[in-house]
Write a protein that holds these residues in place. Structure first.
Motif, PDB file in Angstrom:
ATOM      1  N   PRO A  54      58.684  35.365  81.720  1.00 26.46           N
ATOM      2  CA  PRO A  54      58.999  35.993  82.936  1.00 26.46           C
ATOM      3  C   PRO A  54      59.682  37.391  82.389  1.00 26.46           C
ATOM      4  O   PRO A  54      59.472  38.513  82.964  1.00 26.46           O
ATOM      5  CB  PRO A  54      60.190  35.097  83.557  1.00 26.46           C
ATOM      6  CG  PRO A  54      60.039  33.769  83.080  1.00 26.46           C
ATOM      7  CD  PRO A  54      59.264  33.872  81.625  1.00 26.46           C
ATOM      8  N   GLU A  55      60.361  37.377  81.206  1.00 25.85           N
ATOM      9  CA  GLU A  55      60.839  38.578  80.489  1.00 25.85           C
ATOM     10  C   GLU A  55      59.606  39.784  80.183  1.00 25.85           C
ATOM     11  O   GLU A  55      59.599  40.713  80.330  1.00 25.85           O
ATOM     12  CB  GLU A  55      61.549  38.649  79.371  1.00 25.85           C
ATOM     13  CG  GLU A  55      63.007  37.668  79.731  1.00 25.85           C
ATOM     14  CD  GLU A  55      63.781  37.252  78.636  1.00 25.85           C
ATOM     15  OE1 GLU A  55      65.029  36.751  79.058  1.00 25.85           O
ATOM     16  OE2 GLU A  55      63.140  37.013  77.548  1.00 25.85           O
ATOM     17  N   VAL A  56      58.523  38.862  79.556  1.00 24.08           N
ATOM     18  CA  VAL A  56      57.314  39.826  79.036  1.00 24.08           C
ATOM     19  C   VAL A  56      56.883  40.420  80.361  1.00 24.08           C
ATOM     20  O   VAL A  56      56.463  41.500  80.373  1.00 24.08           O
ATOM     21  CB  VAL A  56      56.392  38.924  78.095  1.00 24.08           C
ATOM     22  CG1 VAL A  56      55.122  39.754  78.353  1.00 24.08           C
ATOM     23  CG2 VAL A  56      57.024  38.535  77.078  1.00 24.08           C
ATOM     24  N   MET A  57      56.555  39.641  81.447  1.00 20.95           N
ATOM     25  CA  MET A  57      55.775  39.998  82.529  1.00 20.95           C
ATOM     26  C   MET A  57      56.714  41.224  83.501  1.00 20.95           C
ATOM     27  O   MET A  57      56.289  42.292  83.794  1.00 20.95           O
ATOM     28  CB  MET A  57      56.017  38.844  83.515  1.00 20.95           C
ATOM     29  CG  MET A  57      54.649  37.783  82.992  1.00 20.95           C
ATOM     30  SD  MET A  57      54.671  36.508  84.049  1.00 20.95           S
ATOM     31  CE  MET A  57      53.918  37.115  85.762  1.00 20.95           C
ATOM     32  N   ARG A  58      58.147  41.092  83.255  1.00 21.04           N
ATOM     33  CA  ARG A  58      58.983  42.034  83.975  1.00 21.04           C
ATOM     34  C   ARG A  58      58.748  43.367  83.386  1.00 21.04           C
ATOM     35  O   ARG A  58      58.694  44.346  83.720  1.00 21.04           O
ATOM     36  CB  ARG A  58      60.574  41.388  84.020  1.00 21.04           C
ATOM     37  CG  ARG A  58      61.164  42.365  85.030  1.00 21.04           C
ATOM     38  CD  ARG A  58      62.538  41.633  85.219  1.00 21.04           C
ATOM     39  NE  ARG A  58      62.519  40.234  85.539  1.00 21.04           N
ATOM     40  CZ  ARG A  58      62.966  39.115  84.984  1.00 21.04           C
ATOM     41  NH1 ARG A  58      63.712  39.287  83.660  1.00 21.04           N
ATOM     42  NH2 ARG A  58      62.834  37.828  85.385  1.00 21.04           N
ATOM     43  N   VAL A  59      58.938  43.305  82.026  1.00 24.56           N
ATOM     44  CA  VAL A  59      58.948  44.493  81.052  1.00 24.56           C
ATOM     45  C   VAL A  59      57.645  45.172  81.120  1.00 24.56           C
ATOM     46  O   VAL A  59      57.265  46.355  81.381  1.00 24.56           O
ATOM     47  CB  VAL A  59      59.311  44.360  79.483  1.00 24.56           C
ATOM     48  CG1 VAL A  59      59.200  45.535  78.779  1.00 24.56           C
ATOM     49  CG2 VAL A  59      61.035  43.628  79.583  1.00 24.56           C
ATOM     50  N   GLU A  60      56.656  44.270  80.894  1.00 24.65           N
ATOM     51  CA  GLU A  60      54.977  44.663  81.072  1.00 24.65           C
ATOM     52  C   GLU A  60      54.555  45.177  82.336  1.00 24.65           C
ATOM     53  O   GLU A  60      54.014  46.261  82.365  1.00 24.65           O
ATOM     54  CB  GLU A  60      54.134  43.812  80.528  1.00 24.65           C
ATOM     55  CG  GLU A  60      54.133  43.514  79.354  1.00 24.65           C
ATOM     56  CD  GLU A  60      52.881  42.626  78.655  1.00 24.65           C
ATOM     57  OE1 GLU A  60      52.692  42.605  77.484  1.00 24.65           O
ATOM     58  OE2 GLU A  60      52.610  41.991  79.581  1.00 24.65           O
ATOM     59  N   GLY A  61      55.185  44.823  83.355  1.00 22.28           N
ATOM     60  CA  GLY A  61      54.969  45.142  84.792  1.00 22.28           C
ATOM     61  C   GLY A  61      55.674  46.707  85.007  1.00 22.28           C
ATOM     62  O   GLY A  61      55.003  47.568  85.675  1.00 22.28           O
TER      63      GLY A  61
END
Length: 161
Positions: A54-61
């Motif tokens: 979820p952290e990766v997705m949030r930052v990449e988003g």
């Protein structure tokens, strides 16, 4: 079965470090609600810590660029190519719009700083921060444009495996 090796883990750490570097430690802290210490460990590709999905997705988003996800997709035997990705053109507009916003703030703050004829250390620090914010957006804009120029929009496709 796909083998998860130390080499794969190191590639993920390198991608994670690149993502944190491109987005910036303060913004990653804000997006993930993690401390500076944790985010700096993510940035040091020698540390064992990995961001959660979820952290990766949030930052990449926020970043609008799949730095870590792209590495994960490649490891799973897929490739990134093709002609479809929702909103690449609008993504570019958002990136450029955000850059214009940062540069506009830089122009306004520079005018304020110069208004009394002296730029103080704190004003210079604030201006440098605004400049660095704008600079962080350049790799994402460049990657988007090169991606469209070379491959067209990004699309995840199977490699037949």
């Amino acid at each position: 079965m796909i083998e998860f090796t130390q080499r794969t883990l190191q590639k993920l750490r390198n991608a994670q470090a690149q993502l944190v570097d491109e987005v910036g430690v303060p913004k990653v802290m804000e997006l993930t609600n993690k401390s500076k210490t944790v985010v700096y460990r993510w940035k040091a590709n020698t540390e064992p810590d990995l961001m959660s999905l979820p952290e990766v997705m949030r930052v990449e988003g926020y970043h609008r660029r799949p730095v870590v996800s792209k590495e994960m997709v490649w490891h799973l035997g897929f490739e990134t190519t093709g002609t479809e990705r929702c909103g690449v053109e609008s993504n570019l507009e958002l990136q450029v719009g955000e850059m214009v916003e940062h540069v506009s703030r830089l122009v306004v703050e520079t005018a304020r700083a110069r208004s009394d004829g002296v730029i103080t250390v704190s004003e210079a620090n604030r201006l440098l921060g605004l400049l660095q914010s704008a600079e962080r957006l350049i790799p994402a804009v460049k990657d988007t444009l090169i991606g469209v120029q070379v491959e067209g929009p990004l699309h995840v496709v199977g490699n037949g495996a």
